[in-house]
Design an enzyme around this catalytic site. Sequence first.
Site, PDB file in Angstrom:
ATOM      1  NE  ARG A  18      -6.240   9.341  -0.291  1.00  0.00           N
ATOM      2  CZ  ARG A  18      -5.744  10.450  -0.852  1.00  0.00           C
ATOM      3  NH1 ARG A  18      -6.248  10.874  -2.002  1.00  0.00           N
ATOM      4  NH2 ARG A  18      -4.754  11.107  -0.291  1.00  0.00           N
ATOM      5  CD  GLN A  76       2.973  15.261  10.842  1.00  0.00           C
ATOM      6  OE1 GLN A  76       3.269  14.393  10.024  1.00  0.00           O
ATOM      7  NE2 GLN A  76       2.064  16.195  10.596  1.00  0.00           N
ATOM      8  CG  ASP A 106       2.396  10.080  -1.745  1.00  0.00           C
ATOM      9  OD1 ASP A 106       3.121  11.039  -2.109  1.00  0.00           O
ATOM     10  OD2 ASP A 106       1.169  10.184  -1.552  1.00  0.00           O
ATOM     11  CG  ASN A 173       1.568  20.624  -5.462  1.00  0.00           C
ATOM     12  OD1 ASN A 173       2.765  20.467  -5.720  1.00  0.00           O
ATOM     13  ND2 ASN A 173       1.095  20.743  -4.220  1.00  0.00           N
ATOM     14  CG  ASN A 376      23.048 -39.909 -18.437  1.00  0.00           C
ATOM     15  OD1 ASN A 376      22.752 -38.942 -19.140  1.00  0.00           O
ATOM     16  ND2 ASN A 376      22.195 -40.868 -18.169  1.00  0.00           N
ATOM     17  NE  ARG A 441      18.461 -55.058 -10.099  1.00  0.00           N
ATOM     18  CZ  ARG A 441      18.796 -54.642 -11.314  1.00  0.00           C
ATOM     19  NH1 ARG A 441      18.654 -53.389 -11.650  1.00  0.00           N
ATOM     20  NH2 ARG A 441      19.287 -55.486 -12.180  1.00  0.00           N
TER      21      ARG A 441
HETATM   22  C1  UD1 Z   1      -0.612  16.404  -1.622  1.00  0.00           C
HETATM   23  C2  UD1 Z   1      -0.743  17.895  -1.934  1.00  0.00           C
HETATM   24  C3  UD1 Z   1      -1.353  18.033  -3.311  1.00  0.00           C
HETATM   25  C4  UD1 Z   1      -0.528  17.361  -4.347  1.00  0.00           C
HETATM   26  C5  UD1 Z   1      -0.292  15.882  -3.972  1.00  0.00           C
HETATM   27  C6  UD1 Z   1       0.724  15.289  -4.907  1.00  0.00           C
HETATM   28  C7  UD1 Z   1      -1.078  18.996   0.192  1.00  0.00           C
HETATM   29  C8  UD1 Z   1      -2.079  19.660   1.078  1.00  0.00           C
HETATM   30  N1  UD1 Z   1      -1.554  18.507  -0.926  1.00  0.00           N
HETATM   31  O1  UD1 Z   1      -1.887  15.882  -1.569  1.00  0.00           O
HETATM   32  O2  UD1 Z   1      -1.443  19.436  -3.618  1.00  0.00           O
HETATM   33  O3  UD1 Z   1      -1.133  17.440  -5.599  1.00  0.00           O
HETATM   34  O4  UD1 Z   1       0.177  15.810  -2.625  1.00  0.00           O
HETATM   35  O5  UD1 Z   1       0.898  13.953  -4.682  1.00  0.00           O
HETATM   36  O6  UD1 Z   1       0.069  18.962   0.501  1.00  0.00           O
HETATM   37  N2  UD1 Z   1       2.027  13.351   5.366  1.00  0.00           N
HETATM   38  C9  UD1 Z   1       2.676  13.543   6.553  1.00  0.00           C
HETATM   39  N3  UD1 Z   1       1.985  14.055   7.608  1.00  0.00           N
HETATM   40  C10 UD1 Z   1       0.704  14.445   7.518  1.00  0.00           C
HETATM   41  C11 UD1 Z   1       0.031  14.260   6.280  1.00  0.00           C
HETATM   42  C12 UD1 Z   1       0.730  13.737   5.210  1.00  0.00           C
HETATM   43  O7  UD1 Z   1       3.839  13.221   6.679  1.00  0.00           O
HETATM   44  O8  UD1 Z   1       0.162  14.916   8.539  1.00  0.00           O
HETATM   45  C13 UD1 Z   1       2.753  12.784   4.238  1.00  0.00           C
HETATM   46  C14 UD1 Z   1       2.141  11.496   3.745  1.00  0.00           C
HETATM   47  O9  UD1 Z   1       2.716  10.372   4.412  1.00  0.00           O
HETATM   48  C15 UD1 Z   1       2.463  11.483   2.261  1.00  0.00           C
HETATM   49  C16 UD1 Z   1       2.644  12.953   1.916  1.00  0.00           C
HETATM   50  O10 UD1 Z   1       2.735  13.643   3.137  1.00  0.00           O
HETATM   51  O11 UD1 Z   1       3.666  10.816   1.986  1.00  0.00           O
HETATM   52  C17 UD1 Z   1       1.464  13.470   1.113  1.00  0.00           C
HETATM   53  O12 UD1 Z   1       0.282  13.302   1.818  1.00  0.00           O
HETATM   54  P1  UD1 Z   1      -1.059  12.936   1.097  1.00  0.00           P
HETATM   55  O13 UD1 Z   1      -2.105  12.817   2.111  1.00  0.00           O
HETATM   56  O14 UD1 Z   1      -0.848  11.835   0.181  1.00  0.00           O
HETATM   57  O15 UD1 Z   1      -1.322  14.269   0.238  1.00  0.00           O
HETATM   58  P2  UD1 Z   1      -2.238  14.399  -1.030  1.00  0.00           P
HETATM   59  O16 UD1 Z   1      -3.629  14.402  -0.624  1.00  0.00           O
HETATM   60  O17 UD1 Z   1      -1.811  13.437  -2.041  1.00  0.00           O
HETATM   61 CA    CA Z   2      -0.510  11.787  -2.119  1.00  0.00          CA
END
Ligand code: UD1
Ligand code: CA
Length: 638
Positions: A18, A76, A106, A173, A376, A441
């Site tokens: 996003r 990962q 994040d 959450n 100056n 000069r």
């Molecule tokens: C997630 C939570 C949501 C919560 C929100 C808060 C889940 C399923 N949902 O959603 O309940 O309200 O955070 O901010 O957990 N990441 C990985 N590997 C992956 C996917 C994500 O390391 O395969 C990391 C991302 O880099 C990021 C963090 O996990 O830093 C959160 O991922 P993101 O996709 O932002 O989750 P949300 O949709 O915000």
């Molecule tokens: Ca997030």
Amino acid sequence: MAERELSVAILAAGKGTRMRSRLPKVLHKLGSLSLIERLLRTVLTLKPHRCLVIVGYEQEQVRQALREYPVEFVEQAQQLGTGHAVQQLLPVLGEFQGDLLVINGDVPLLRVETLQALVEHHRRMNPAVTLLSAQVVDPYGYGRVFCDAQQRVLELVEERDCTPAQRQNRRINSGVYCFHWPALAQVLPHLNRNNAQQEYYLTDAVKRVGKAIALDVADPQEIVGINDRRQLAQAYQILQDRLKEDWMEAGVTFVDPDSSSLEETVELAPDVIIEPQTHLRGVCRIGPGTRLGPGSWIESSEIGSGCHILYSVVSHSRIGNQVWIGPYAHVRPHSQIGDHCRIGNFVETKNAQIGSHSNAAHLAYLGDAKLGSQVNIGAGTIIANYDGQQKHFTEIGDRSKTGANSVLVAPLQVGSDVTIAAGSTIPARYPLPDDCLVIARSRPVVKPGWRLGIRSSRPQEPQPIPPGSLKIYPLRLFPGQDLKQELERVARQQPLQAGFVLSAVGSLSQATLRLADQTEDHLLSERLEILALSGSLCPDGVHLHLTVADARGQTWGGHLRPGCLIYTTAEIVLADSPEYRFSRQPDPATGYPELHIQPVAGDPYWSSPLSQPKQNPQTKEDSVPLTRTEDTVTGIPS
Ligand code: UD1
Ligand code: CA
């Protein structure tokens, strides 16, 4: 129960779709630090047993960005969800018996106090997991948390999986959890992807792990997760508000807080005033009573007390006390400005050390230089520090002054109390000792009639006179003419400004002289040769002495009087200096009209010191008394 060990896992493997960016989301900057760095700095103050960062998308960039931090990276390889990310920890943490703080990478604004409270609450209540929740006005995008009265988590539903009724829940959450690792490790292998996003959700693990409780954060702003640029801007705003509120509490004025910005590394003394559109970056320390802005950028600099910096840029420099900078000055890195200095309009400094009470008020460049105190710098002074290959250094001693538009070609050592004339270009290494005036000069070249020719009727501007120039008047006199009267006529008619006789030869049919110390004229009624004539001429009159020889070759000499008549001829060359103006003025000391020498007004730097009016009127080596008032053409009465 003995306190369990605490480890931390930060989820930073996602792409952050996003954000619509080539940069991994966690590396986007919030102020001076990336999202993940902010989070890491907070987390590391907890002194966790291990700090694990899960990386995947563009992981080399993330590893590189965090190379200075005491963290372990866990790969990962494919990003299949937050649950999948935490699954990667199974082989890494193994039989770890402690608690694991899991934090989405994040969430940059988390406070350490909040994390401490979460861990303490978790240890006190001893569930399998405690998740940090928040009651927010706009829950859009977050997973919703449903609890019973005891804060026990009953349900946890992602936005996309919510029913319309579930979406009304404003408890979200935060993505921050404290798990008892052995419990989490048991359920991790059993997660599935039966959800809208077809991902392994960490929230699924929360539901399966056993007793799960929620703890609401006091300030919901803390847990803002950054998914897009809009949220990034919101977080920046929150960060700025926090900082400014803290400084206002400490006695700093922000005239228009929303228009200014600063970083955590900035230190402001009480009574600092931050005017609108003023921005501070890096490690800055600003002294009491100093006013910054409007419209200034201050970066990694130390500024003393009572200064004012107006519409200017200061970076990586040190400014003393009571210094005025601007408007529109650029103080570039490694400048040191002493107390009570003024660096004014359109002045640029770079690697310049400037002593106290020195001024550079207008349009100057001071680079690679050391200036003493009370120096100056005239408008338009340029230190030419770069020869095209190398930078060179310039030193200017105390109290020295540079004239407007002077160029100092480095390397250069200017002494103390030196005055540099306006428009001078001082060549590199040119010695300029203490207490000297230097004029460097070129003389103007004036070509009259250049465009319009001599037909121009416009009044001519007076032109500067090249020193040493003379105008020559050769004369030929004829039989019967009176030598003195003819010379007076020429002096008057030309007129001669500062005339004198260069040479004279000829013959006389009679001569009238006044001999030394006599009051009466002496008449010589015979033919005589003119041997010499000398003296000065000006429109006011002449003062001439004549030497003649008679038939026996004997000479007579004395003051030239009317009555010297040309016999055959007289060949005379007169000269006139345009640099001076002679006149005859009454001198009370002698009672006679005496020669008065006036340099022609013009550029004082070009006037010979010899031409200055005499200091002591009693010393009269070059003034010869006129013995009689009638000797002067204008007849100045004695
Ligand atoms: C997630 C939570 C949501 C919560 C929100 C808060 C889940 C399923 N949902 O959603 O309940 O309200 O955070 O901010 O957990 N990441 C990985 N590997 C992956 C996917 C994500 O390391 O395969 C990391 C991302 O880099 C990021 C963090 O996990 O830093 C959160 O991922 P993101 O996709 O932002 O989750 P949300 O949709 O915000
Ligand atoms: Ca997030």
